[in-house]
Write an enzyme that holds these catalytic residues in place. Structure first.
Site, mmCIF file in Angstrom:
data_model
loop_
_atom_site.group_PDB
_atom_site.id
_atom_site.type_symbol
_atom_site.label_atom_id
_atom_site.label_comp_id
_atom_site.label_asym_id
_atom_site.label_seq_id
_atom_site.Cartn_x
_atom_site.Cartn_y
_atom_site.Cartn_z
ATOM 1 N N HIS A 199 -0.785 -8.635 0.780
ATOM 2 C CA HIS A 199 -1.524 -7.833 -0.260
ATOM 3 C C HIS A 199 -1.278 -8.411 -1.636
ATOM 4 C CE1 HIS A 199 -2.252 -3.297 -1.755
ATOM 5 N NE2 HIS A 199 -2.237 -3.828 -2.703
ATOM 6 N N ASP B 187 10.558 -6.521 -8.318
ATOM 7 C CA ASP B 187 10.595 -7.018 -7.315
ATOM 8 C C ASP B 187 11.984 -7.096 -6.611
ATOM 9 O OD1 ASP B 187 11.048 -9.476 -5.153
ATOM 10 O OD2 ASP B 187 9.143 -10.272 -5.651
ATOM 11 N N HIS C 175 -0.641 -9.884 -4.953
ATOM 12 C CA HIS C 175 0.409 -9.736 -5.930
ATOM 13 C C HIS C 175 0.462 -10.777 -6.997
ATOM 14 C CE1 HIS C 175 2.481 -11.048 -2.348
ATOM 15 N NE2 HIS C 175 3.116 -11.672 -3.190
ATOM 16 N N CYS D 285 0.666 -1.063 0.041
ATOM 17 C CA CYS D 285 -0.111 0.084 0.019
ATOM 18 C C CYS D 285 0.936 1.138 -0.080
ATOM 19 C CB CYS D 285 -0.875 0.051 1.259
ATOM 20 S SG CYS D 285 -2.385 -0.923 0.966
ATOM 21 N N HIS E 109 -6.406 -2.077 -1.043
ATOM 22 C CA HIS E 109 -5.901 -3.229 -0.469
ATOM 23 C C HIS E 109 -6.868 -4.401 -0.345
ATOM 24 C CE1 HIS E 109 -3.303 -5.427 2.540
ATOM 25 N NE2 HIS E 109 -4.338 -5.795 2.699
ATOM 26 N N GLY F 10 3.981 -19.824 0.520
ATOM 27 C CA GLY F 10 5.089 -18.826 0.999
ATOM 28 C C GLY F 10 4.545 -17.379 0.606
HETATM 29 P P1 AMP Z 1 5.250 -13.724 -1.817
HETATM 30 O O1 AMP Z 1 6.321 -14.270 -1.067
HETATM 31 O O2 AMP Z 1 4.746 -14.254 -2.907
HETATM 32 O O3 AMP Z 1 4.154 -13.011 -0.960
HETATM 33 O O4 AMP Z 1 6.197 -12.394 -2.744
HETATM 34 C C1 AMP Z 1 6.395 -11.089 -1.928
HETATM 35 C C2 AMP Z 1 7.305 -10.631 -2.832
HETATM 36 O O5 AMP Z 1 7.580 -9.404 -2.284
HETATM 37 C C3 AMP Z 1 9.029 -11.029 -2.679
HETATM 38 O O6 AMP Z 1 9.488 -11.722 -3.989
HETATM 39 C C4 AMP Z 1 9.685 -9.902 -2.083
HETATM 40 O O7 AMP Z 1 10.884 -10.001 -2.672
HETATM 41 C C5 AMP Z 1 8.958 -8.789 -2.585
HETATM 42 N N1 AMP Z 1 8.968 -7.672 -1.836
HETATM 43 C C6 AMP Z 1 9.012 -7.427 -0.654
HETATM 44 N N2 AMP Z 1 9.180 -6.177 -0.072
HETATM 45 C C7 AMP Z 1 9.386 -5.564 -1.265
HETATM 46 C C8 AMP Z 1 9.551 -4.279 -1.588
HETATM 47 N N3 AMP Z 1 9.759 -3.077 -0.532
HETATM 48 N N4 AMP Z 1 9.704 -3.908 -2.849
HETATM 49 C C9 AMP Z 1 9.791 -4.706 -3.880
HETATM 50 N N5 AMP Z 1 9.359 -6.112 -3.598
HETATM 51 C C10 AMP Z 1 9.450 -6.505 -2.359
#
Ligand code: AMP
Length: 114
Positions: free
Chosen positions: A98, A33, A100, A10, A49, A93
């Protein structure tokens, strides 16, 4: 009531946290990412959200999915192919609650995922 300050995605959508944004419009934001697992690894999120795919309405899922296809095409991965993944809950995992869609491309992607 959801608190924007508690959710890193968010905050990215609100430009309150840093991110390399590759596309945004009124409904979605796409950004790189930080843990990039492929040469191209972008996350596409809805601005509004919702915790995961499980709680999202069809219109939101459609907009996020369409944006995922658009950013992959714009980055040049239409011919070589790419993968779109939404992790939901602990066994998948999911680490950020949020919704994505991961968009991964630029290398041969193994199947099934680990
Ligand atoms: P998931 O594990 O499917 O919930 O994916 C979350 C993803 O968010 C992971 O691949 C992280 O590397 C990525 N992530 C977490 N924080 C950030 C951030 N501040 N900016 C960009 N990517 C992020």
């Amino acid at each position: 009531m959801h608190d924007v300050q508690d959710c890193i995605f968010c905050r990215i959508a609100a430009h309150e946290a840093p991110a390399k944004i590759v596309h945004e419009d009124e409904a979605v934001v796409a950004f790189e990412d930080v843990g990039h697992r492929a040469p191209f690894h972008v996350l596409v999120i809805p601005r509004r959200h919702v915790d995961s795919l499980a709680g999202a309405d069809a219109e939101t899922i459609g907009k996020v999915g369409a944006a995922a296809a658009r950013v992959a095409k714009a980055a040049g991965y239409l011919e070589s192919g790419y993968r779109v993944v939404a992790n939901v809950g602990p066994d998948a995992g999911q680490s950020v609650p949020h919704l994505h869609f991961h968009v991964l491309g630029g290398r041969s992607l193994g199947w099934p995922p680990g």
